[in-house]
Design a protein around this motif. Structure first.
Motif, PDB file in Angstrom:
ATOM      1  N   LEU A  94       0.660  -1.178   0.099  1.00 43.86           N
ATOM      2  CA  LEU A  94      -0.127   0.125  -0.008  1.00 43.86           C
ATOM      3  C   LEU A  94       1.030   1.175  -0.046  1.00 43.86           C
ATOM      4  CD1 LEU A  94      -2.637  -1.046   2.641  1.00 43.86           C
ATOM      5  CD2 LEU A  94      -2.848  -1.208  -0.049  1.00 43.86           C
ATOM      6  N   HIS A  95       2.010   0.770  -0.002  1.00 39.69           N
ATOM      7  CA  HIS A  95       3.140   2.429  -0.148  1.00 39.69           C
ATOM      8  C   HIS A  95       4.065   2.075  -1.231  1.00 39.69           C
ATOM      9  CE1 HIS A  95       6.119   5.135   1.591  1.00 39.69           C
ATOM     10  NE2 HIS A  95       5.263   5.802   2.355  1.00 39.69           N
ATOM     11  N   ALA A  96       4.084   3.058  -1.936  1.00 36.72           N
ATOM     12  CA  ALA A  96       5.273   2.596  -3.222  1.00 36.72           C
ATOM     13  C   ALA A  96       6.453   2.342  -2.981  1.00 36.72           C
ATOM     14  CB  ALA A  96       5.142   3.876  -4.266  1.00 36.72           C
ATOM     15  N   GLU A 100       7.938  -1.466  -4.022  1.00 40.24           N
ATOM     16  CA  GLU A 100       9.093  -1.621  -4.901  1.00 40.24           C
ATOM     17  C   GLU A 100      10.340  -2.692  -4.196  1.00 40.24           C
ATOM     18  OE1 GLU A 100       9.678   2.189  -6.904  1.00 40.24           O
ATOM     19  OE2 GLU A 100      11.258   2.708  -5.340  1.00 40.24           O
ATOM     20  N   ARG A 101       9.994  -2.584  -2.890  1.00 35.49           N
ATOM     21  CA  ARG A 101      11.178  -3.400  -2.246  1.00 35.49           C
ATOM     22  C   ARG A 101      10.516  -4.894  -2.170  1.00 35.49           C
ATOM     23  NH1 ARG A 101      11.546  -0.373   2.016  1.00 35.49           N
ATOM     24  NH2 ARG A 101      13.038   1.296   1.032  1.00 35.49           N
ATOM     25  N   LEU A 102       9.386  -5.119  -2.294  1.00 39.28           N
ATOM     26  CA  LEU A 102       8.993  -6.391  -2.249  1.00 39.28           C
ATOM     27  C   LEU A 102       9.716  -7.646  -3.101  1.00 39.28           C
ATOM     28  CD1 LEU A 102       5.260  -6.209  -1.543  1.00 39.28           C
ATOM     29  CD2 LEU A 102       7.024  -6.587  -0.061  1.00 39.28           C
ATOM     30  N   ILE A 125      13.841   5.994  10.023  1.00 36.50           N
ATOM     31  CA  ILE A 125      13.439   7.498   9.835  1.00 36.50           C
ATOM     32  C   ILE A 125      12.771   7.855   8.437  1.00 36.50           C
ATOM     33  CG2 ILE A 125      14.757   9.941   9.640  1.00 36.50           C
ATOM     34  CD1 ILE A 125      17.139   8.452  11.247  1.00 36.50           C
ATOM     35  N   ALA A 126      11.639   8.364   8.666  1.00 38.63           N
ATOM     36  CA  ALA A 126      10.764   8.525   7.740  1.00 38.63           C
ATOM     37  C   ALA A 126      10.611   7.170   6.827  1.00 38.63           C
ATOM     38  CB  ALA A 126      11.267   9.425   6.551  1.00 38.63           C
ATOM     39  N   CYS A 127       9.881   6.579   8.046  1.00 43.69           N
ATOM     40  CA  CYS A 127       9.708   4.963   7.933  1.00 43.69           C
ATOM     41  C   CYS A 127       8.894   4.282   6.820  1.00 43.69           C
ATOM     42  CB  CYS A 127       9.377   4.044   9.165  1.00 43.69           C
ATOM     43  SG  CYS A 127       7.728   4.791   9.831  1.00 43.69           S
ATOM     44  N   GLY A 128       7.626   4.889   6.499  1.00 43.09           N
ATOM     45  CA  GLY A 128       6.726   4.348   5.811  1.00 43.09           C
ATOM     46  C   GLY A 128       6.330   3.303   6.289  1.00 43.09           C
ATOM     47  N   TYR A 148       9.775   6.766  12.824  1.00 46.03           N
ATOM     48  CA  TYR A 148       9.334   8.307  12.617  1.00 46.03           C
ATOM     49  C   TYR A 148       8.801   8.279  11.176  1.00 46.03           C
ATOM     50  CZ  TYR A 148      12.119   9.436  16.780  1.00 46.03           C
ATOM     51  OH  TYR A 148      12.436   9.329  17.962  1.00 46.03           O
ATOM     52  N   ASP A 149       7.350   8.948  11.260  1.00 51.41           N
ATOM     53  CA  ASP A 149       7.113   9.542   9.858  1.00 51.41           C
ATOM     54  C   ASP A 149       6.011  10.456  10.225  1.00 51.41           C
ATOM     55  OD1 ASP A 149       7.158   7.877   6.782  1.00 51.41           O
ATOM     56  OD2 ASP A 149       5.600   9.636   7.088  1.00 51.41           O
ATOM     57  N   ILE A 150       5.355  10.911   9.100  1.00 50.14           N
ATOM     58  CA  ILE A 150       4.544  12.100   9.415  1.00 50.14           C
ATOM     59  C   ILE A 150       3.182  11.996   9.614  1.00 50.14           C
ATOM     60  CG2 ILE A 150       6.075  14.075   8.262  1.00 50.14           C
ATOM     61  CD1 ILE A 150       4.625  13.565   5.845  1.00 50.14           C
ATOM     62  N   ARG A 174       6.652  12.260  13.561  1.00 47.24           N
ATOM     63  CA  ARG A 174       7.882  13.157  13.736  1.00 47.24           C
ATOM     64  C   ARG A 174       8.259  14.009  12.465  1.00 47.24           C
ATOM     65  NH1 ARG A 174      12.819  14.043  17.312  1.00 47.24           N
ATOM     66  NH2 ARG A 174      11.537  12.984  18.860  1.00 47.24           N
ATOM     67  N   ASP A 175       8.456  15.293  12.412  1.00 51.86           N
ATOM     68  CA  ASP A 175       8.919  15.854  11.048  1.00 51.86           C
ATOM     69  C   ASP A 175      10.406  16.023  11.413  1.00 51.86           C
ATOM     70  OD1 ASP A 175       9.840  17.615   9.226  1.00 51.86           O
ATOM     71  OD2 ASP A 175       8.752  19.535   9.920  1.00 51.86           O
ATOM     72  N   ILE A 176      11.300  15.019  10.778  1.00 55.01           N
ATOM     73  CA  ILE A 176      12.530  14.880  11.156  1.00 55.01           C
ATOM     74  C   ILE A 176      13.270  16.114  10.589  1.00 55.01           C
ATOM     75  CG2 ILE A 176      12.627  12.343  11.445  1.00 55.01           C
ATOM     76  CD1 ILE A 176      13.837  12.605   8.565  1.00 55.01           C
ATOM     77  N   ILE A 177      12.888  17.007   9.750  1.00 46.02           N
ATOM     78  CA  ILE A 177      13.561  18.173   9.272  1.00 46.02           C
ATOM     79  C   ILE A 177      13.335  19.196  10.266  1.00 46.02           C
ATOM     80  CG2 ILE A 177      13.726  20.038   7.725  1.00 46.02           C
ATOM     81  CD1 ILE A 177      12.143  18.179   5.453  1.00 46.02           C
ATOM     82  N   LEU A 190      17.600   5.203   6.675  1.00 46.51           N
ATOM     83  CA  LEU A 190      17.295   6.427   5.826  1.00 46.51           C
ATOM     84  C   LEU A 190      16.955   5.800   4.438  1.00 46.51           C
ATOM     85  CD1 LEU A 190      19.835   8.613   7.355  1.00 46.51           C
ATOM     86  CD2 LEU A 190      17.478   9.489   7.281  1.00 46.51           C
ATOM     87  N   LEU A 191      15.821   5.031   4.280  1.00 42.00           N
ATOM     88  CA  LEU A 191      15.760   4.434   3.096  1.00 42.00           C
ATOM     89  C   LEU A 191      14.506   5.412   2.319  1.00 42.00           C
ATOM     90  CD1 LEU A 191      15.058   0.600   4.197  1.00 42.00           C
ATOM     91  CD2 LEU A 191      17.219   1.925   3.556  1.00 42.00           C
ATOM     92  N   LYS A 192      15.282   5.606   1.107  1.00 40.75           N
ATOM     93  CA  LYS A 192      14.886   6.358  -0.047  1.00 40.75           C
ATOM     94  C   LYS A 192      14.154   7.720   0.560  1.00 40.75           C
ATOM     95  CE  LYS A 192      12.583   2.576  -1.921  1.00 40.75           C
ATOM     96  NZ  LYS A 192      11.748   1.873  -2.574  1.00 40.75           N
ATOM     97  N   THR A 193      14.841   8.248   1.694  1.00 39.61           N
ATOM     98  CA  THR A 193      14.360   9.646   2.369  1.00 39.61           C
ATOM     99  C   THR A 193      14.905  10.712   1.931  1.00 39.61           C
ATOM    100  OG1 THR A 193      13.912   8.051   4.421  1.00 39.61           O
ATOM    101  CG2 THR A 193      14.175  10.111   4.789  1.00 39.61           C
TER     102      THR A 193
HETATM  103  C1  SAM Z   1      10.207   7.604  -0.262  1.00 42.90           C
HETATM  104  S1  SAM Z   1       9.162   7.273   1.109  1.00 42.90           S
HETATM  105  C2  SAM Z   1      10.402   5.997   2.077  1.00 42.90           C
HETATM  106  C3  SAM Z   1       9.479   5.326   3.072  1.00 42.90           C
HETATM  107  C4  SAM Z   1      10.470   4.160   3.455  1.00 42.90           C
HETATM  108  N1  SAM Z   1      11.702   4.810   4.364  1.00 42.90           N
HETATM  109  C5  SAM Z   1      10.661   3.055   2.703  1.00 42.90           C
HETATM  110  O1  SAM Z   1      11.890   3.156   1.979  1.00 42.90           O
HETATM  111  O2  SAM Z   1       9.981   2.156   2.617  1.00 42.90           O
HETATM  112  C6  SAM Z   1       9.416   8.629   2.026  1.00 42.90           C
HETATM  113  C7  SAM Z   1       8.807   8.956   3.346  1.00 42.90           C
HETATM  114  O3  SAM Z   1       9.131   9.774   3.989  1.00 42.90           O
HETATM  115  C8  SAM Z   1       7.988  10.396   4.831  1.00 42.90           C
HETATM  116  N2  SAM Z   1       8.199  11.819   5.097  1.00 42.90           N
HETATM  117  C9  SAM Z   1       8.320  13.017   4.088  1.00 42.90           C
HETATM  118  N3  SAM Z   1       8.818  13.909   4.893  1.00 42.90           N
HETATM  119  C10 SAM Z   1       9.001  13.795   6.156  1.00 42.90           C
HETATM  120  C11 SAM Z   1       9.365  14.431   6.991  1.00 42.90           C
HETATM  121  N4  SAM Z   1       9.773  15.720   7.086  1.00 42.90           N
HETATM  122  N5  SAM Z   1       9.924  13.827   8.366  1.00 42.90           N
HETATM  123  C12 SAM Z   1       9.455  12.427   8.482  1.00 42.90           C
HETATM  124  N6  SAM Z   1       8.984  11.696   7.341  1.00 42.90           N
HETATM  125  C13 SAM Z   1       8.801  12.154   6.299  1.00 42.90           C
HETATM  126  C14 SAM Z   1       6.893   9.925   3.888  1.00 42.90           C
HETATM  127  O4  SAM Z   1       5.783  10.167   4.616  1.00 42.90           O
HETATM  128  C15 SAM Z   1       7.175   8.869   3.462  1.00 42.90           C
HETATM  129  O5  SAM Z   1       6.626   7.775   3.987  1.00 42.90           O
END
Ligand code: SAM
Length: 272
Positions: A94-96, A100-102, A125-128, A148-150, A174-177, A190-193
């Motif tokens: 349900l999350h792109a 694509e990692r499956l 971090i930004a885990c999806g 953490y994610d938003i 958490r907004d990690i920025i 920090l996968l694709k983050t």
């Molecule tokens: C490309 S996805 C990567 C998800 C996961 N790390 C993975 O590789 O499966 C980017 C993720 O970053 C989250 N995101 C975007 N901005 C963010 C922020 N400022 N703080 C935390 N998460 C954030 C999005 O909600 C999304 O789930």
């Protein structure tokens, strides 16, 4: 209260009133909104631009509104590892980013983490939905996992998931920025983050790398756009990552999978 503060409060309220963005971290909404309002455009245009940015960095990855009740019930009822993992895969679809990692998941973590000790503290971090892949990760027996994610609804679901998976730790909005990271970890994911963070604020990828306190970091990049185009992304991200490494004296292993470019970083500076 100044006119600027009032406009920002109104913008945040109007975003929070939408079904699509009501669960998004208020910190992220306000920081994007403040920047859009500062451009001097109309209030309506600033709201629209804020929504567009939130879509670009978050909602674009998700397959519409997600009902978390059903997958949670299925996880609770799973009575074999096979059923558990099948349900995890259904959710990751349900999350792109996890979808694509499956195809590579069976050997992904086993390959990239082969040379390091089983991590006891993981920071995602930004885990999806990546925490759903925990049973594929070679973690220590008593591992704790902080994610953490938003999205508030996603993090509530992931907190329940961690409990069901028998992992200590927590899942938090958490907004990690804009909300500094405090925790230390053996492994930070920090996968694709990083490209997502740069879309919100230029320079934030380098700042996050400075802020993370972890012995190892697993940093990855997509090899194609969300629309499926390749556009020389591997070369682009190789160059971007090399620039981020400048002056850091870290040890790096590089892996190229069909759907992801990955770097395992050892942050301990070796005295040669
Ligand atoms: C490309 S996805 C990567 C998800 C996961 N790390 C993975 O590789 O499966 C980017 C993720 O970053 C989250 N995101 C975007 N901005 C963010 C922020 N400022 N703080 C935390 N998460 C954030 C999005 O909600 C999304 O789930």
């Amino acid at each position: 209260m100044s006119d600027d503060d009032q406009a920002l409060d109104s913008l945040a309220e109007s975003i929070a009133a939408t079904a699509k963005y009501k669960n998004v971290s208020p910190e992220l909404v306000r920081s994007i909104g403040a920047r859009e309002l500062a451009k001097g455009q109309s209030f309506k245009s600033a709201v629209k631009a804020t929504k567009n940015k939130l879509h670009q960095v978050g909602s674009a990855y998700q397959a519409g509104r997600i009902d978390y009740g059903r997958p949670l019930r299925m996880l609770r009822e799973a009575d074999s590892m096979e059923e558990w993992r099948a349900t995890c895969c259904d959710i990751m679809r349900l999350h792109a980013s996890t979808r694509e990692r499956l195809p590579i998941l069976d050997h992904f973590y086993e390959t990239v983490l082969a040379d390091i000790p089983a991590p006891r503290r993981v920071l995602d971090i930004a885990c999806g939905f990546n925490p759903l892949a925990s049973s594929w990760m070679p973690l220590a027996e008593d591992a704790s996992y902080i994610a953490y994610d938003i999205y508030a609804d996603m993090m509530d679901f992931l907190a329940d998931y961690l409990g069901l998976a028998g992992l200590n730790g927590r899942a938090e909005v958490r907004d990690i920025i804009h909300q500094p990271l405090q925790e230390t970890a053996d492994l930070a994911l920090l996968l694709k983050t990083l490209p997502c963070l740069e879309q919100v604020e230029k320079g934030s990828a380098a700042r996050i790398l400075d802020a993370v306190q972890a012995r190892h970091m697993l940093i990855s990049y997509p090899v194609s756009s969300l629309g499926g185009r390749q556009k020389g992304m591997v070369a682009t991200y190789d160059t971007q990552f090399e620039a981020l490494l400048a002056g850091r004296q870290w040890t790096v292993q590089r892996f190229l999978f069909d759907t992801e470019l990955v770097f395992l970083v050892d942050t301990v500076v070796k005295n040669l």
